[in-house]
Design an enzyme around this catalytic site. Structure first.
Site, mmCIF file in Angstrom:
data_model
loop_
_atom_site.group_PDB
_atom_site.id
_atom_site.type_symbol
_atom_site.label_atom_id
_atom_site.label_comp_id
_atom_site.label_asym_id
_atom_site.label_seq_id
_atom_site.Cartn_x
_atom_site.Cartn_y
_atom_site.Cartn_z
ATOM 1 N N TYR A 1 -9.715 -13.676 -46.015
ATOM 2 C CA TYR A 1 -9.083 -12.360 -46.020
ATOM 3 C C TYR A 1 -10.118 -11.255 -46.179
ATOM 4 C CZ TYR A 1 -6.243 -8.322 -47.044
ATOM 5 O OH TYR A 1 -5.673 -7.069 -46.982
ATOM 6 N N LYS B 1 16.981 21.437 -11.852
ATOM 7 C CA LYS B 1 16.261 20.185 -12.126
ATOM 8 C C LYS B 1 17.112 19.096 -12.764
ATOM 9 C CE LYS B 1 12.367 19.340 -11.775
ATOM 10 N NZ LYS B 1 11.069 19.641 -12.266
ATOM 11 N N LYS C 1 -0.725 -4.008 -39.272
ATOM 12 C CA LYS C 1 0.725 -3.811 -39.310
ATOM 13 C C LYS C 1 1.278 -2.664 -38.466
ATOM 14 C CE LYS C 1 0.530 -5.541 -43.896
ATOM 15 N NZ LYS C 1 -0.934 -5.601 -43.646
ATOM 16 N N GLU D 1 9.924 8.149 -17.260
ATOM 17 C CA GLU D 1 8.540 8.605 -17.451
ATOM 18 C C GLU D 1 8.024 8.255 -18.844
ATOM 19 O OE1 GLU D 1 8.339 12.854 -16.398
ATOM 20 O OE2 GLU D 1 9.958 12.398 -15.008
ATOM 21 N N ASN E 1 15.597 15.589 -14.257
ATOM 22 C CA ASN E 1 14.343 14.846 -14.393
ATOM 23 C C ASN E 1 14.543 13.435 -14.956
ATOM 24 O OD1 ASN E 1 12.879 17.152 -13.584
ATOM 25 N ND2 ASN E 1 12.827 17.923 -15.689
ATOM 26 N N SER F 1 15.776 21.207 -16.963
ATOM 27 C CA SER F 1 14.592 22.017 -17.246
ATOM 28 C C SER F 1 15.038 23.273 -17.979
ATOM 29 C CB SER F 1 13.919 22.381 -15.927
ATOM 30 O OG SER F 1 13.207 23.589 -16.062
ATOM 31 N N HIS G 1 0.827 -1.225 0.000
ATOM 32 C CA HIS G 1 0.000 0.000 0.000
ATOM 33 C C HIS G 1 0.857 1.270 0.000
ATOM 34 C CE1 HIS G 1 -3.280 -2.752 1.166
ATOM 35 N NE2 HIS G 1 -2.373 -3.279 1.956
ATOM 36 N N GLN H 1 -5.404 -5.190 -43.295
ATOM 37 C CA GLN H 1 -4.309 -4.256 -43.573
ATOM 38 C C GLN H 1 -3.972 -3.425 -42.329
ATOM 39 O OE1 GLN H 1 -3.882 -2.481 -47.558
ATOM 40 N NE2 GLN H 1 -4.259 -0.525 -46.563
#
Ligand code: ARG
Length: 459
Positions: A318, A284, A326, A291, A286, A278, A157, A323
């Site tokens: 078919y 900063k 892909k 992410e 990051n 940044s 938790h 198509q």
């Protein structure tokens, strides 16, 4: 007159917007190599079975090989008027060797042609994916080896639960990747089947040899049913599903990396190679890459849901809907390959703040279970021990003290069963060390997991 390869029965020409919209050459040119490979195997079979004269086959083979070089050297321009990679290549072949090129499509349809190309595409890329997963597993094992004795809080938790070994945590990801790998290995079974020879849907009246083409292309098997051969995309769905599960694991890892890189956790520091700054805040650093991997996961799920939805209710055999199979697969390949490489690099260069990790287990109540177990081992029913320690924790919270900071008198007031040796079990490294249960966080167990993993990686 209609100049299309299939134009015979048409009087009028197609609408230009329709041509552009219906074309797949924008993306299926990625299958160019596989398409030529498939055609080479097909024409060799036509020669072998004497369906076509050897002299014609030779011309076609030479033409295809020369076209292959042209494509590799970027000398070829594809055109949406020829719809897809299959017809573009046939058109280019015709320009190269003349009308004999028209014999290549004997006993074949674009339906088995596109299916064989797509099977080959994944057959070529699955081993790479599997190798890169193994590479990432090795990084986890290496990092785990250095961190068997690194203590960190284990969470449930997202609350401090019990202290664990950081090596133990890392080996959990090793296991997830092992299952991912096994899923991709199984994926190979359904990819390694040749649909070539199914023709449009019903097979062909020519005396072809589909086993010959399968052997030429390195396929283990040939499809048993021609309708299934041209309309099956299970192998692609399995790939997208396996990739989604892999990405789900990686996104959990990346979520933790991002959290742990934060000021509040400060458990790890990523190398400059895998972080960004940044444009406005000079301080900063990051965890952008972590992410982005987390973010890409949504897109991978989208590809799986997209193809599942395309396939839903599709009548045999078919249909042009196919198509749509892909782009999602290509995009998934284009993403998971660099992602696996980047994460390997990111984890190989991560700095682990061992002291900080351990400290967080020394200023918390994650040793409460240890004291409850201590009382239970001295004969107190576990439920009562839980209650007793719970009351001590409540007192500690009120008075701003941890269990290990309380005096023996104070602990004895809670239960006479507590002696001096209780302070020993309250230490976080002791809590970890004593967990000898199979697969647990005990140092001996983590070392065993690492040993088994190394053996598994050699197999
Ligand atoms: N471009 C088509 C695809 O990707 C090739 C097969 C077309 N076959 C057909 N009968 N229209 O599925």
């Amino acid at each position: 007159m209609n100049s299309k390869l299939w134009g015979g029965r048409f009087q009028g020409t197609t609408n230009d917007l329709f041509d552009r919209f219906g074309a797949s050459i924008y993306f299926d040119q990625e299958l160019a190599n596989e398409d030529i490979e498939g055609s080479l195997a097909h024409v060799k079979m036509l020669q072998h079975t004497k369906i076509l004269p050897a002299a014609d086959c030779k011309k076609i083979i030479q033409g295809l090989e020369s076209l292959q070089k042209d494509i590799q050297n970027g000398k070829v321009k594809f055109d949406y008027h020829y719809e897809d990679i299959h017809m573009n290549i046939e058109e280019l072949l015709t320009k190269k060797i003349g009308p004999v090129a028209g014999k290549l499509h004997t006993a074949r349809s674009r339906n088995d042609q596109v299916a064989v190309d797509f099977h080959l595409y994944l057959k070529h890329r699955l081993p790479k994916t599997i190798d890169l997963i193994t590479g990432l597993q090795k990084v986890f094992v290496k990092l785990a080896e250095k961190n068997v004795h690194t203590i960190m809080p284990g969470y449930t938790h997202l609350q401090h639960a019990q202290p664990i070994s950081y090596g133990h945590y890392l080996m959990a990801y090793y296991q997830m990747l092992q299952r991912d790998k096994e899923r991709f290995q199984f994926n190979m079974k359904h990819t390694d089947i040749s649909p070539l020879g199914a023709a449009a849907l019903a097979g062909t009246t020519f005396k072809t040899d589909p086993k010959f083409t399968a052997r030429e292309l390195g396929f283990k098997q040939v499809y048993a049913n021609s309708l299934d051969a041209v309309s099956d995309r299970d192998f692609a769905l399995e790939f997208l599903s396996n990739a989604s599960i892999l990405m789900m694991h990686l996104s959990r890892l990346c979520e933790e990396i991002s959290m742990w890189e934060s000021y509040e956790f400060n458990y790890i520091e990523l190398s400059d190679q895998y972080t960004t700054g940044s444009s406005i805040m000079p301080q900063k650093k990051n965890p952008d890459m972590a992410e982005l991997v987390r973010g890409k996961t949504g897109r991978m799920y989208g590809h799986l849901m997209g193809l599942l939805s395309t396939m839903k209710s599709l009548p045999l055999a078919y249909n042009k809907d196919l198509q749509e199979d892909k782009e999602g697969v290509f995009d998934t390949v284009h993403n998971i390959i660099p992602i696996l490489k980047i994460l390997s690099g990111m984890l190989s260069t991560v700095k682990v703040h061992k002291q900080r990790m351990k400290e967080t287990t020394e200023k918390d109540y994650s040793n409460a279970t240890e004291l409850a177990d201590y009382l239970a081992s001295k004969g107190m029913p576990f439920r009562q021990a839980h209650e007793t320690v719970g009351q001590l924790v409540a007192k500690g919270i009120k008075e701003h003290r941890f269990l290990q900071d309380m005096g023996l008198d104070e602990l004895k007031q809670a239960s006479n069963l507590i002696d001096d040796d209780a302070y020993h079990v309250l230490k976080s490294e002791v809590a970890v060390e004593r967990r000898h249960s199979l697969g647990g966080t005990g140092f001996d167990q983590v070392a065993m997991q690492i040993k088994n993993a190394k053996k598994q990686l050699k197999e």
